[in-house]
Motif scaffolding. Structure first.
Motif, PDB file in Angstrom:
ATOM      1  N   LYS A   1     -21.727  12.007 -47.366  1.00  0.00           N
ATOM      2  CA  LYS A   1     -23.184  11.858 -47.443  1.00  0.00           C
ATOM      3  C   LYS A   1     -23.799  11.711 -46.055  1.00  0.00           C
ATOM      4  O   LYS A   1     -24.903  12.205 -45.794  1.00  0.00           O
ATOM      5  N   LEU A   2     -23.092  11.031 -45.153  1.00  0.00           N
ATOM      6  CA  LEU A   2     -23.609  10.792 -43.805  1.00  0.00           C
ATOM      7  C   LEU A   2     -23.704  12.084 -43.004  1.00  0.00           C
ATOM      8  O   LEU A   2     -24.739  12.383 -42.396  1.00  0.00           O
TER       9      LEU A   2
ATOM     10  N   PRO B   1     -26.415  10.699 -35.897  1.00  0.00           N
ATOM     11  CA  PRO B   1     -25.190  10.359 -36.627  1.00  0.00           C
ATOM     12  C   PRO B   1     -24.792  11.370 -37.699  1.00  0.00           C
ATOM     13  O   PRO B   1     -23.684  11.291 -38.236  1.00  0.00           O
ATOM     14  N   GLN B   2     -25.693  12.318 -38.011  1.00  0.00           N
ATOM     15  CA  GLN B   2     -25.406  13.274 -39.076  1.00  0.00           C
ATOM     16  C   GLN B   2     -24.711  14.534 -38.574  1.00  0.00           C
ATOM     17  O   GLN B   2     -24.325  15.389 -39.370  1.00  0.00           O
ATOM     18  N   LEU B   3     -24.547  14.648 -37.257  1.00  0.00           N
ATOM     19  CA  LEU B   3     -23.993  15.860 -36.659  1.00  0.00           C
ATOM     20  C   LEU B   3     -22.615  15.569 -36.073  1.00  0.00           C
ATOM     21  O   LEU B   3     -22.435  14.619 -35.315  1.00  0.00           O
ATOM     22  N   VAL B   4     -21.636  16.400 -36.426  1.00  0.00           N
ATOM     23  CA  VAL B   4     -20.270  16.240 -35.941  1.00  0.00           C
ATOM     24  C   VAL B   4     -19.867  17.487 -35.169  1.00  0.00           C
ATOM     25  O   VAL B   4     -19.997  18.607 -35.666  1.00  0.00           O
ATOM     26  N   ALA B   5     -19.391  17.296 -33.946  1.00  0.00           N
ATOM     27  CA  ALA B   5     -18.861  18.403 -33.140  1.00  0.00           C
ATOM     28  C   ALA B   5     -17.478  17.990 -32.643  1.00  0.00           C
ATOM     29  O   ALA B   5     -17.345  17.028 -31.883  1.00  0.00           O
ATOM     30  N   ILE B   6     -16.468  18.694 -33.086  1.00  0.00           N
ATOM     31  CA  ILE B   6     -15.090  18.389 -32.708  1.00  0.00           C
ATOM     32  C   ILE B   6     -14.609  19.438 -31.719  1.00  0.00           C
ATOM     33  O   ILE B   6     -14.613  20.640 -32.016  1.00  0.00           O
TER      34      ILE B   6
END
Length: 383
Positions: free
Chosen positions: A197-198, A12-17
């Protein structure tokens, strides 16, 4: 992936757009496969679902779904496809224009006299496409008030009706997803703090096709101390979505901002996909367009014995013709272009029927090129 595991990051801490849903799914599949190759247990579906890997619209939709009440939405809202939004907008335009006409609305009657129906519809649609940016407009110049005041009056009636119908149908369009998400994060500091924070790492691919609101959302999440690390990937030479509001200058602004905040830039100059002739052509074409920001690509592909040749043709502006305006190539100009193209290919001996393909941005004017084939020669122009 091993590095991410070593640093202790959780899904949940990783974002890939990414730019497409297909690309997002491919990334998820690769993550699952990579975990298997590292000898770890199979990534459970729950962990896969926790990955923030999606398009920017999917990213915003997920946040809005999780905080629908704060955003003033129903938790069961659905998203209109581009086609559905297009037809709903047209329906609203037609119905609202008809109501205003029957009611003899003063602003509408004035504009109709000034511009006529189709020109007026085009003007109002242009305002609609910029409706969110118009929120920052404080006051129109007094010299323009004669036209703009009634134009905004009609525009606001249409905008209000469109929002009403979407609310009744419990739907959002793609623009709503972006701007509702931005407004949500901007107006709820505690919520914004939660996501800052997330998230630990945010990657945005195809950043050259980013528009204003997408950049604003990314800035909200990354522009303060203790915010997630940001990585953007893009190629200005592939910026093709200006008609959707994308602005390649945002790519350069974010790049400079990253460098000013002790980040770094890694240039991927080697091209393993394209022929040397094509790369040299695109370098020549884009250098004057991009100016100081231009960085040449370097051909690395193993060349075959024969490589394609490239010709680059430009049209010179004829007397009374304005090539800078949208749709300036009239039907007559298209006929001239088609006649010249057919004659040129025949003269060069490059027209052989099946070995020539003509690619159009849209098929709107393709019949004109077919007509030219019949008029000039039925023997050599074939499809």
């Amino acid at each position: 992936m091993a590095g991410l595991q070593k640093d202790g990051f959780k899904p949940p801490q990783l974002v890939a757009i990414t730019f497409t849903e297909k690309a997002a799914q491919e990334i998820k599949d690769r993550v699952v496969a990579c975990v298997g190759r590292l000898g770890s247990a199979t990534l459970p579906q729950q962990a896969v679902d926790q990955l923030w890997v999606s398009t920017i619209h999917g990213f915003c939709r997920r946040i809005l779904k999780e905080h629908a009440w704060e955003a003033g939405l129903s938790t069961t809202f659905s998203v209109l496809s581009s086609e559905q939004a297009f037809f709903l907008k047209n329906k609203v335009f037609q119905e609202t224009f008809q109501k205003l006409l029957q009611a003899k609305d003063p602003a509408f009657s004035f504009l109709l006299t000034e511009y006529g129906f189709y020109k007026l519809k085009s003007l109002v649609k242009g305002l609609y496409e910029k409706r969110f940016q118009l929120r920052t407009v404080q006051k129109v110049p007094s010299s323009s008030a004669r036209i703009l005041d009634p134009l905004f009056s009609v525009f606001h009636k249409i905008e209000s009706e469109y929002q009403t119908q979407k609310k009744q149908k419990n739907v959002c369009d793609f623009d709503d997803l972006l701007w509702n998400c931005f407004d949500l994060l901007k107006s709820h500091p505690a919520l914004l703090k939660h996501y800052r924070k997330l998230f630990k790492l945010i990657l945005v691919d195809e950043f050259q096709d980013t528009n204003d609101v997408q950049r604003l959302i990314i800035d909200l999440l990354t522009q303060e101390p203790q915010c997630p690390f940001l990585m953007v990937v893009g190629d200005p030479k592939q910026s093709i979505y200006r008609f959707r509001g994308a602005d390649v200058s945002l790519f350069y602004e974010v790049k400079e901002d990253i460098l000013e905040h002790q980040g770094f830039c890694f240039e991927l100059l080697e091209n393993f996909r394209s022929h040397k002739t094509l790369i040299e052509f695109t370098n020549t074409l884009f250098q004057p367009l991009l100016g100081e920001a231009f960085i040449a690509s370097e051909p690395t592909r193993m060349e075959p014995r024969t490589t394609p040749s490239i010709e680059y043709w430009t049209r010179k502006e004829e007397e009374g013709e304005d090539l800078s305006s949208e749709g300036s190539l009239t039907q007559e100009a298209r006929k001239k272009e088609a006649a010249w193209l057919s004659a040129h290919l025949k003269k060069q001996g490059k027209w052989g029927g099946a070995n020539i393909a003509i690619l159009f941005r849209a098929m709107t004017f393709s019949p004109l090129y077919e007509e030219t084939k019949v008029e000039r020669s039925q023997n050599w122009w074939r499809f």
